[in-house]
Design a protein around this motif. Structure first.
Motif, mmCIF file in Angstrom:
data_model
loop_
_atom_site.group_PDB
_atom_site.id
_atom_site.type_symbol
_atom_site.label_atom_id
_atom_site.label_comp_id
_atom_site.label_asym_id
_atom_site.label_seq_id
_atom_site.Cartn_x
_atom_site.Cartn_y
_atom_site.Cartn_z
ATOM 1 N N VAL A 81 -91.170 -7.054 -17.417
ATOM 2 C CA VAL A 81 -92.526 -7.593 -17.325
ATOM 3 C C VAL A 81 -92.853 -8.397 -18.585
ATOM 4 O O VAL A 81 -93.472 -9.480 -18.513
ATOM 5 C CB VAL A 81 -93.552 -6.458 -17.111
ATOM 6 N N ALA A 82 -92.412 -7.906 -19.747
ATOM 7 C CA ALA A 82 -92.614 -8.645 -21.002
ATOM 8 C C ALA A 82 -91.854 -9.957 -20.982
ATOM 9 O O ALA A 82 -92.357 -10.997 -21.443
ATOM 10 C CB ALA A 82 -92.159 -7.776 -22.179
ATOM 11 N N SER A 83 -90.629 -9.938 -20.446
ATOM 12 C CA SER A 83 -89.825 -11.158 -20.345
ATOM 13 C C SER A 83 -90.517 -12.184 -19.448
ATOM 14 O O SER A 83 -90.541 -13.383 -19.751
ATOM 15 C CB SER A 83 -88.441 -10.820 -19.795
ATOM 16 N N ALA A 84 -91.075 -11.697 -18.343
ATOM 17 C CA ALA A 84 -91.780 -12.595 -17.426
ATOM 18 C C ALA A 84 -92.993 -13.223 -18.102
ATOM 19 O O ALA A 84 -93.255 -14.431 -17.955
ATOM 20 C CB ALA A 84 -92.205 -11.824 -16.179
ATOM 21 N N LYS A 85 -93.708 -12.423 -18.875
ATOM 22 C CA LYS A 85 -94.901 -12.923 -19.561
ATOM 23 C C LYS A 85 -94.541 -14.053 -20.530
ATOM 24 O O LYS A 85 -95.272 -15.053 -20.652
ATOM 25 C CB LYS A 85 -95.576 -11.771 -20.302
ATOM 26 N N GLU A 86 -93.400 -13.886 -21.205
ATOM 27 C CA GLU A 86 -92.931 -14.930 -22.129
ATOM 28 C C GLU A 86 -92.645 -16.233 -21.392
ATOM 29 O O GLU A 86 -92.737 -17.322 -21.970
ATOM 30 C CB GLU A 86 -91.666 -14.464 -22.845
ATOM 31 N N LYS A 87 -92.306 -16.104 -20.103
ATOM 32 C CA LYS A 87 -92.000 -17.298 -19.300
ATOM 33 C C LYS A 87 -93.216 -17.796 -18.526
ATOM 34 O O LYS A 87 -93.101 -18.651 -17.653
ATOM 35 C CB LYS A 87 -90.864 -16.962 -18.318
ATOM 36 N N GLY A 88 -94.400 -17.226 -18.832
ATOM 37 C CA GLY A 88 -95.630 -17.692 -18.201
ATOM 38 C C GLY A 88 -95.870 -17.110 -16.823
ATOM 39 O O GLY A 88 -96.604 -17.703 -16.016
ATOM 40 N N ILE A 89 -95.273 -15.948 -16.531
ATOM 41 C CA ILE A 89 -95.423 -15.319 -15.219
ATOM 42 C C ILE A 89 -96.180 -14.004 -15.370
ATOM 43 O O ILE A 89 -95.808 -13.146 -16.170
ATOM 44 C CB ILE A 89 -94.052 -15.041 -14.569
ATOM 45 N N ASP A 90 -97.256 -13.849 -14.588
ATOM 46 C CA ASP A 90 -98.013 -12.595 -14.583
ATOM 47 C C ASP A 90 -97.440 -11.628 -13.551
ATOM 48 O O ASP A 90 -96.791 -12.043 -12.577
ATOM 49 C CB ASP A 90 -99.486 -12.864 -14.256
ATOM 50 N N PHE A 91 -97.728 -10.349 -13.745
ATOM 51 C CA PHE A 91 -97.240 -9.294 -12.847
ATOM 52 C C PHE A 91 -98.395 -8.447 -12.320
ATOM 53 O O PHE A 91 -99.283 -8.050 -13.073
ATOM 54 C CB PHE A 91 -96.286 -8.354 -13.600
ATOM 55 N N ILE A 92 -98.377 -8.170 -11.038
ATOM 56 C CA ILE A 92 -99.147 -7.079 -10.452
ATOM 57 C C ILE A 92 -98.114 -6.066 -9.939
ATOM 58 O O ILE A 92 -97.261 -6.416 -9.121
ATOM 59 C CB ILE A 92 -100.042 -7.548 -9.284
ATOM 60 N N ILE A 93 -98.153 -4.849 -10.446
ATOM 61 C CA ILE A 93 -97.188 -3.826 -10.054
ATOM 62 C C ILE A 93 -97.829 -2.889 -9.042
ATOM 63 O O ILE A 93 -98.904 -2.321 -9.285
ATOM 64 C CB ILE A 93 -96.711 -3.022 -11.287
ATOM 65 N N CYS A 94 -97.175 -2.718 -7.889
ATOM 66 C CA CYS A 94 -97.576 -1.745 -6.872
ATOM 67 C C CYS A 94 -96.426 -0.741 -6.735
ATOM 68 O O CYS A 94 -95.400 -1.051 -6.126
ATOM 69 C CB CYS A 94 -97.826 -2.414 -5.525
ATOM 70 N N ASP A 95 -96.584 0.428 -7.316
ATOM 71 C CA ASP A 95 -95.486 1.394 -7.334
ATOM 72 C C ASP A 95 -96.035 2.794 -7.091
ATOM 73 O O ASP A 95 -97.247 3.033 -7.202
ATOM 74 C CB ASP A 95 -94.752 1.331 -8.685
ATOM 75 N N HIS A 96 -95.132 3.708 -6.780
ATOM 76 C CA HIS A 96 -95.559 5.096 -6.541
ATOM 77 C C HIS A 96 -94.663 6.089 -7.269
ATOM 78 O O HIS A 96 -94.785 7.298 -7.061
ATOM 79 C CB HIS A 96 -95.578 5.400 -5.036
ATOM 80 N N HIS A 97 -93.771 5.595 -8.115
ATOM 81 C CA HIS A 97 -92.898 6.472 -8.883
ATOM 82 C C HIS A 97 -93.598 6.928 -10.167
ATOM 83 O O HIS A 97 -94.553 6.294 -10.616
ATOM 84 C CB HIS A 97 -91.591 5.745 -9.221
ATOM 85 N N LEU A 98 -93.121 8.013 -10.739
ATOM 86 C CA LEU A 98 -93.717 8.528 -11.974
ATOM 87 C C LEU A 98 -93.534 7.522 -13.112
ATOM 88 O O LEU A 98 -92.421 7.074 -13.367
ATOM 89 C CB LEU A 98 -93.073 9.856 -12.352
ATOM 90 N N PRO A 99 -94.596 7.177 -13.809
ATOM 91 C CA PRO A 99 -94.470 6.224 -14.925
ATOM 92 C C PRO A 99 -93.797 6.881 -16.131
ATOM 93 O O PRO A 99 -93.862 8.092 -16.321
ATOM 94 C CB PRO A 99 -95.915 5.862 -15.245
ATOM 95 N N ASP A 100 -93.147 6.048 -16.948
ATOM 96 C CA ASP A 100 -92.696 6.498 -18.269
ATOM 97 C C ASP A 100 -93.879 6.422 -19.234
ATOM 98 O O ASP A 100 -94.973 5.960 -18.881
ATOM 99 C CB ASP A 100 -91.560 5.587 -18.776
#
Length: 568
Positions: free
Chosen positions: A152-171
Motif C-alpha cells: 500500500v505504501a508502494s502504491a501511494k508513492e506511485k500516486g495510487i490510493d487504496f481502499i481495503i476490504c478485508d476480513h482477516h485479522l490485522p497485524d
C-alpha cells in the motif's frame, strides 16, 4: 474410524419449556434453538423470519465514510479504478461483486487477480506496478490487503490510493490506506465480525447506495455472489451472514433468471434440485477454485460477470476442464501420500503427518492434506517444491491449533501464516527433515487423546416416532445450515433393522429402522458397510443421524442420514 459422540449442553428446562409453549413446538426443537442462542420468542421471530431490514448500518464500520467519499471522488473525476482480489472463491466472488456493481456507474474500471504461483497470496508488487503502468488512481482490494502495508505504501508513492476490504485479522502494522474496512480491527465498532471478504465488499456497495440515494436493491442484486462466498469460505452462518445467505439462496432458487455464470455452474455440477449451502460447497466452490489452482483465476471472474448464456458457458467449460485436471491430480497425489504413510512404520504411528515430494502440484496440496486427515485423523502438512523452496499447506483436527505448532518451528521456516485449522508455510528444502521431527515433537507433547478422535456433535436424543413431517418442516426453517448453525444431529437408542438391511455401492448401508416395531423409517449410512454383519443379525444398536428428504421415482419421503452406529 472410531468417532467420539459429544453432546450439546442442555439449556435450562424452564427456558426450553417457555420457548416451546410460545412457539408451539416440541421441547426437543426448542432445546435445539436454545443451544443456538435463541431463547425468546422475539429472537426466534428474527431467526425464522430473516429480514434485510435487520442488516447493520454499513456506516458503523470503521472507515466506511472515508471509503465512500474516495469512491465518489474517483467516479466524479472519471479516475481509473482497479478492483483487486484473491484467487480463491471468496476473492473472485468479491471482485465479481464489486466490479459488477461499479460498472453501472463508470467505464473506467478493470479487475486484477494475482497469479497464484508467480505472485502468491495478497497484494503483489507486480499488481501495483501494473496498476501504475496503466494509470489507475484507486485500487479497491477485496479479501486481501490488511497485511500489505508495504505494498500500500508502494502504491501511494506511485500516486495510487487504496481502499481495503478485508476480513482477516490485522497485524499491528495496519496499512496506511485511504480507508481500511475490516470488522476485525480492534477499534472497529461494527457489530458483526464474521463477514466474508465478499461480505465486506457488499457493505461498501450498500453504503455507496445509501450515501448517493440509490435504491439498495442495486446492492441486493449481488447477494447470489455473496452466498457463494459465505458457503465456500466456511464463515459462520450466524447473525448477518445468515440473513445474507438466506436471501442469496432465495435469489439462486427464485423465479427470476439466474446469473448466467452460476446457471452454467449449476448445469455442469448436475444440480437439479433446490440449492443450499452444501450444494454450493460441493458443486460451485471446487470449480471456481480450480481456475486459480490449475490456471488463471481471472476465468472465474469472467464467468461470474458474463452477461450472456453463451459467454458464461464458454468460460464455465474452461473452468470445468481445470476442475477435472484438479481432481485427477488431487486423486493421484492423495494415493501417493497415503501410500507413503502406510509403508512407513514411523508415519503410521505418528501424532502428525508431514510429507514432502518435490513434484507434487502446489495447487492441490491443501486438498490432499484434508484427504489425509480423513484417513489418519491428526494435524497434517503436505509440502512440495516451488521456486526453489519447500512450500506447504497445513490442516488440523478439531481443537488443535496447527498455526501455533508451526510457529514453534519458526526458526526453520522462511515464512508462515494462517489460523487455527489451516496454514501455509515455506522453508528451505534442506530443513524439511528437521521440521518434520520438530513438528512431530511439538504435536506429540501438546495434542490430547480426545483431539485424535473425530467427534460428532449430537444435539439431542429422540425416539423415531417423533420424526414427523411437521417435525422436519420446522427443522427446515432453521436453514441455511453451516458453521455456527449446523443441521441438528439426533441420537436414537436401541433401534434395529426390520430385515431389509443391505450393502449398496460397495461401502454404504441401506436400512429400514424401528424402535417399537410399529414406527419405521428408511435410513442410509455412507461408508458404514462394516456394520452389516451385526445389524443383519437383528442386534439392537444406537444411531446418530440427521433427518432429510429422499426423492425416489417422484415420491418424497423422510429418511435418516446416519453419521455413526454403536452396536449394543
Amino acid at each position: 474410524m472410531e468417532k467420539r459422540w459429544v453432546y450439546s449442553q442442555e439449556a435450562s428446562a424452564e427456558v426450553v419449556e417457555r420457548l416451546s409453549e410460545s412457539l408451539k413446538i416440541s421441547p426437543t426443537l426448542a432445546s435445539i434453538l436454545c443451544q443456538r442462542g435463541i431463547c425468546t420468542f422475539e429472537e426466534a421471530k428474527h431467526f425464522f423470519r430473516p429480514s434485510l431490514s435487520d442488516l447493520h448500518d454499513p456506516f458503523l464500520m470503521k472507515g466506511m465514510d472515508k471509503a465512500v467519499d474516495r469512491l465518489n471522488k474517483a467516479l466524479h473525476k472519471s479516475e481509473k479504478i482497479l478492483v483487486y482480489g484473491d484467487y480463491d472463491v471468496d476473492g473472485t466472488t468479491s471482485v465479481a461483486l464489486m466490479y459488477g456493481f461499479l460498472r453501472n456507474y463508470t467505464h473506467q474500471i478493470d479487475f486484477y487477480i494475482p497469479d497464484r504461483y508467480k505472485e502468491g497470496y495478497g497484494v503483489s508488487q507486480q499488481g501495483i506496478d501494473w496498476a501504475a503502468e496503466n494509470n489507475f488512481k484507486l485500487i479497491i482490494s477485496l479479501d486481501c490487503g490488511i497485511k500489505s502495508a508495504d505494498k500500500v505504501a508502494s502504491a501511494k508513492e506511485k500516486g495510487i490510493d487504496f481502499i481495503i476490504c478485508d476480513h482477516h485479522l490485522p497485524d499491528d502494522d495496519v496499512p496506511q490506506a485511504v480507508a481500511v474496512l475490516d470488522p476485525k480491527q480492534v477499534d472497529c465498532p461494527y457489530p458483526y465480525k464474521e463477514l466474508s471478504g465478499c461480505g465486506v465488499g457488499f457493505k461498501l456497495a450498500q453504503a455507496f447506495c445509501i450515501q448517493n440515494d440509490i435504491d439498495q436493491e442495486e446492492a441486493f442484486k449481488m447477494l447470489d455472489l455473496l452466498v457463494v462466498s459465505i458457503a465456500a469460505d466456511i464463515v459462520p452462518i450466524t447473525g448477518e451472514n445468515r440473513i445474507l445467505a438466506h436471501f442469496g439462496l432465495r435469489h439462486l432458487n427464485g423465479p427470476q433468471p439466474m446469473r448466467p455464470g452460476l446457471e452454467a455452474l449449476k448445469e455442469l455440477a448436475a444440480i437439479n434440485y433446490e440449492m443450499d449451502i452444501t450444494s454450493i460447497v460441493f458443486g460451485f466452490a471446487p470449480r471456481i477454485n480450480a481456475a486459480g489452482r490449475m490456471g488463471d483465476a481471472k476465468n472465474s471472474v469472467r464467468m461470474l460477470l458474463a452477461q450472456t448464456k453463451d459467454e458464461a458457458f464458454k468460460m464455465a467449460a474452461i473452468i470445468n476442464e481445470s476442475n477435472k485436471e484438479r481432481r485427477t491430480k488431487d486423486s493421484n497425489i492423495t494415493k501417493e501420500a497415503l501410500q507413503m504413510i502406510e509403508e512407513d512404520d514411523f508415519l503410521r504411528s505418528a501424532n502428525s503427518t508431514v510429507l514432502f515430494k518435490e513434484t507434487w502440484h502446489k495447487g492441490v496440496i491443501g486438498i490432499v492434506a484434508s484427504r489425509c486427515i480423513e484417513k489418519y485423523y491428526r494435524p497434517t502438512i503436505i509440502l512440495t517444491q516451488s521456486n526453489g523452496v519447500a512450500s506447504g499447506s497445513a490442516r488440523s483436527v478439531h481443537g488443535f491449533n496447527v498455526h501455533d505448532a508451526i510457529e514453534s518451528c519458526a526458526d526453520l521456516l522462511d515464512q508462515f501464516g494462517g489460523h487455527m485449522y489451516a496454514a501455509g508455510l515455506t522453508l528451505p528444502v534442506e530443513n524439511v527433515q528437521a521440521f518434520r521431527e520438530r513438528f512431530e515433537e511439538i504435536v506429540a507433547s501438546t495434542i490430547t487423546a480426545e483431539q485424535k478422535i473425530p467427534q460428532i456433535q449430537i444435539d439431542g436424543k429422540i425416539e423415531l416416532k417423533q420424526i414427523t413431517r411437521n417435525f422436519y418442516n420446522i427443522i427446515r426453517q432453521m436453514e441455511p445450515f453451516g458453521p455456527g448453525n449446523m443441521g441438528p444431529v439426533f441420537e436414537s437408542e436401541c433401534v434395529y433393522d426390520t430385515g431389509s438391511v443391505r450393502i449398496v455401492g460397495d461401502t454404504h448401508l441401506k436400512l429400514r429402522l424401528t424402535q417399537d416395531g410399529f414406527h419405521t423409517i428408511d435410513a442410509i449410512g455412507f461408508g458404514l458397510s462394516d456394520y452389516y454383519k451385526a445389524i443383519s443379525k437383528g442386534i439392537p444398536f444406537n444411531v446418530c443421524y440427521t433427518v432429510e428428504e429422499n426423492i425416489y421415482r417422484g415420491v418424497i419421503s423422510l429418511q435418516l442420514r446416519i453419521k455413526d452406529i454403536r452396536v449394543k
